[in-house]
Design a protein around this motif. Structure first.
Motif, PDB file in Angstrom:
ATOM      1  N   HIS A  61      -4.788 -40.652   8.986  1.00 50.38           N
ATOM      2  CA  HIS A  61      -6.085 -40.640   9.661  1.00 50.38           C
ATOM      3  C   HIS A  61      -7.197 -40.779   8.613  1.00 50.38           C
ATOM      4  O   HIS A  61      -7.072 -40.258   7.505  1.00 50.38           O
ATOM      5  CB  HIS A  61      -6.263 -39.342  10.451  1.00 50.38           C
ATOM      6  CG  HIS A  61      -5.194 -39.118  11.474  1.00 50.38           C
ATOM      7  ND1 HIS A  61      -5.066 -39.899  12.595  1.00 50.38           N
ATOM      8  CD2 HIS A  61      -4.198 -38.214  11.542  1.00 50.38           C
ATOM      9  CE1 HIS A  61      -4.037 -39.483  13.313  1.00 50.38           C
ATOM     10  NE2 HIS A  61      -3.491 -38.452  12.689  1.00 50.38           N
ATOM     11  N   LEU A  83      -8.527 -41.800  16.957  1.00 52.74           N
ATOM     12  CA  LEU A  83      -8.469 -43.216  16.601  1.00 52.74           C
ATOM     13  C   LEU A  83      -7.037 -43.741  16.530  1.00 52.74           C
ATOM     14  O   LEU A  83      -6.823 -44.942  16.411  1.00 52.74           O
ATOM     15  CB  LEU A  83      -9.162 -43.448  15.245  1.00 52.74           C
ATOM     16  CG  LEU A  83     -10.629 -43.040  15.177  1.00 52.74           C
ATOM     17  CD1 LEU A  83     -11.132 -43.137  13.747  1.00 52.74           C
ATOM     18  CD2 LEU A  83     -11.462 -43.887  16.117  1.00 52.74           C
ATOM     19  N   ALA A  84      -6.071 -42.838  16.576  1.00 52.92           N
ATOM     20  CA  ALA A  84      -4.662 -43.230  16.444  1.00 52.92           C
ATOM     21  C   ALA A  84      -4.036 -43.515  17.804  1.00 52.92           C
ATOM     22  O   ALA A  84      -4.473 -42.999  18.825  1.00 52.92           O
ATOM     23  CB  ALA A  84      -3.881 -42.120  15.750  1.00 52.92           C
ATOM     24  N   ILE A 135      -2.363 -40.730  20.237  1.00 55.04           N
ATOM     25  CA  ILE A 135      -3.265 -39.751  19.644  1.00 55.04           C
ATOM     26  C   ILE A 135      -2.468 -38.661  18.938  1.00 55.04           C
ATOM     27  O   ILE A 135      -2.816 -38.244  17.844  1.00 55.04           O
ATOM     28  CB  ILE A 135      -4.201 -39.149  20.722  1.00 55.04           C
ATOM     29  CG1 ILE A 135      -5.170 -40.220  21.206  1.00 55.04           C
ATOM     30  CG2 ILE A 135      -4.941 -37.936  20.186  1.00 55.04           C
ATOM     31  CD1 ILE A 135      -6.016 -39.813  22.389  1.00 55.04           C
ATOM     32  N   ASP A 191     -10.375 -33.111  12.809  1.00 56.09           N
ATOM     33  CA  ASP A 191      -9.258 -33.674  13.568  1.00 56.09           C
ATOM     34  C   ASP A 191      -9.696 -34.666  14.644  1.00 56.09           C
ATOM     35  O   ASP A 191      -8.855 -35.286  15.290  1.00 56.09           O
ATOM     36  CB  ASP A 191      -8.413 -32.564  14.196  1.00 56.09           C
ATOM     37  CG  ASP A 191      -7.382 -32.014  13.232  1.00 56.09           C
ATOM     38  OD1 ASP A 191      -7.093 -32.678  12.223  1.00 56.09           O
ATOM     39  OD2 ASP A 191      -6.854 -30.926  13.498  1.00 56.09           O
ATOM     40  N   ARG A 214       4.508 -37.362  12.991  1.00 59.54           N
ATOM     41  CA  ARG A 214       3.610 -38.129  12.124  1.00 59.54           C
ATOM     42  C   ARG A 214       2.866 -37.184  11.182  1.00 59.54           C
ATOM     43  O   ARG A 214       2.344 -36.161  11.596  1.00 59.54           O
ATOM     44  CB  ARG A 214       2.607 -38.915  12.968  1.00 59.54           C
ATOM     45  CG  ARG A 214       1.646 -39.724  12.122  1.00 59.54           C
ATOM     46  CD  ARG A 214       0.769 -40.639  12.941  1.00 59.54           C
ATOM     47  NE  ARG A 214      -0.023 -39.892  13.905  1.00 59.54           N
ATOM     48  CZ  ARG A 214      -0.335 -40.356  15.107  1.00 59.54           C
ATOM     49  NH1 ARG A 214       0.097 -41.526  15.510  1.00 59.54           N
ATOM     50  NH2 ARG A 214      -1.069 -39.638  15.930  1.00 59.54           N
ATOM     51  N   HIS A 220      -8.433 -37.785   6.707  1.00 58.95           N
ATOM     52  CA  HIS A 220      -7.333 -37.043   6.081  1.00 58.95           C
ATOM     53  C   HIS A 220      -6.767 -37.797   4.866  1.00 58.95           C
ATOM     54  O   HIS A 220      -5.660 -37.546   4.442  1.00 58.95           O
ATOM     55  CB  HIS A 220      -6.202 -36.813   7.092  1.00 58.95           C
ATOM     56  CG  HIS A 220      -6.525 -35.824   8.163  1.00 58.95           C
ATOM     57  ND1 HIS A 220      -7.454 -36.073   9.146  1.00 58.95           N
ATOM     58  CD2 HIS A 220      -6.042 -34.590   8.400  1.00 58.95           C
ATOM     59  CE1 HIS A 220      -7.514 -35.025   9.959  1.00 58.95           C
ATOM     60  NE2 HIS A 220      -6.665 -34.111   9.523  1.00 58.95           N
ATOM     61  N   THR A 221      -7.550 -38.726   4.304  1.00 57.61           N
ATOM     62  CA  THR A 221      -7.099 -39.505   3.153  1.00 57.61           C
ATOM     63  C   THR A 221      -7.402 -38.770   1.853  1.00 57.61           C
ATOM     64  O   THR A 221      -8.229 -37.862   1.808  1.00 57.61           O
ATOM     65  CB  THR A 221      -7.779 -40.888   3.118  1.00 57.61           C
ATOM     66  OG1 THR A 221      -9.184 -40.694   2.969  1.00 57.61           O
ATOM     67  CG2 THR A 221      -7.475 -41.693   4.375  1.00 57.61           C
ATOM     68  N   ASP A 256     -10.702 -37.433  14.103  1.00 57.63           N
ATOM     69  CA  ASP A 256     -10.220 -38.753  13.690  1.00 57.63           C
ATOM     70  C   ASP A 256      -8.839 -39.061  14.270  1.00 57.63           C
ATOM     71  O   ASP A 256      -8.420 -40.212  14.290  1.00 57.63           O
ATOM     72  CB  ASP A 256     -10.236 -38.915  12.173  1.00 57.63           C
ATOM     73  CG  ASP A 256      -9.254 -38.021  11.442  1.00 57.63           C
ATOM     74  OD1 ASP A 256      -8.654 -37.115  12.060  1.00 57.63           O
ATOM     75  OD2 ASP A 256      -9.109 -38.205  10.219  1.00 57.63           O
ATOM     76  N   HIS A 257      -8.160 -38.069  14.788  1.00 60.03           N
ATOM     77  CA  HIS A 257      -6.874 -38.300  15.454  1.00 60.03           C
ATOM     78  C   HIS A 257      -7.058 -39.141  16.716  1.00 60.03           C
ATOM     79  O   HIS A 257      -6.124 -39.787  17.183  1.00 60.03           O
ATOM     80  CB  HIS A 257      -6.199 -36.975  15.814  1.00 60.03           C
ATOM     81  CG  HIS A 257      -5.726 -36.199  14.633  1.00 60.03           C
ATOM     82  ND1 HIS A 257      -4.447 -35.695  14.549  1.00 60.03           N
ATOM     83  CD2 HIS A 257      -6.345 -35.828  13.482  1.00 60.03           C
ATOM     84  CE1 HIS A 257      -4.308 -35.052  13.402  1.00 60.03           C
ATOM     85  NE2 HIS A 257      -5.454 -35.125  12.750  1.00 60.03           N
ATOM     86  N   SER A 270      -0.329 -36.428   9.183  1.00 58.64           N
ATOM     87  CA  SER A 270      -1.724 -36.855   9.278  1.00 58.64           C
ATOM     88  C   SER A 270      -2.320 -37.188   7.910  1.00 58.64           C
ATOM     89  O   SER A 270      -3.293 -37.938   7.832  1.00 58.64           O
ATOM     90  CB  SER A 270      -2.561 -35.792   9.975  1.00 58.64           C
ATOM     91  OG  SER A 270      -2.539 -34.590   9.246  1.00 58.64           O
TER      92      SER A 270
END
Length: 109
Positions: A62, A47-48, A51, A42, A56, A65-66, A44-45, A58
């Protein structure tokens, strides 16, 4: 919304304990800690912007999370421990977040 939060945190903290104790009983404490450590995905959150956004999803938003990342996590299952356990934890995390997305979209007016 409260049930969604309960389910989310149960899947993040309770389910890993159940999995560790059921399938790795001789080493369940170490396995549980490894599964908990996968919550660090998490990060990588950060970067949003913003945050955190409660509505949203995820998944596929993120970078870690792809669907591409999930393929890598699935491949980890075929490697020896501890990579197998890390892959399991990451996939459980993605399942948890996917469930959260579904529940969020179902609760929208």
């Amino acid at each position: 919304m409260m049930i969604q939060t309960f389910i989310h945190y149960f899947l993040h903290f309770g389910m890993p304990l159940i999995i560790a104790y059921t399938f790795f009983r001789n080493d369940y404490k170490r396995v549980y800690l490894i599964l908990l450590a996968t919550i660090l995905v998490d990060l990588d959150h950060l970067l949003a912007t913003p945050i955190f956004s409660p509505n949203r999803c995820s998944i596929n938003f993120h970078p870690l999370h792809t669907y591409y990342a999930m393929v890598v996590y699935g491949c980890l299952l075929f490697l020896p421990k501890p990579y197998k356990i890390i892959g399991l934890g990451l996939l459980l995390h993605m399942l948890t977040d996917s469930n959260d997305c579904v529940m969020t979209y179902l609760n929208r007016p």
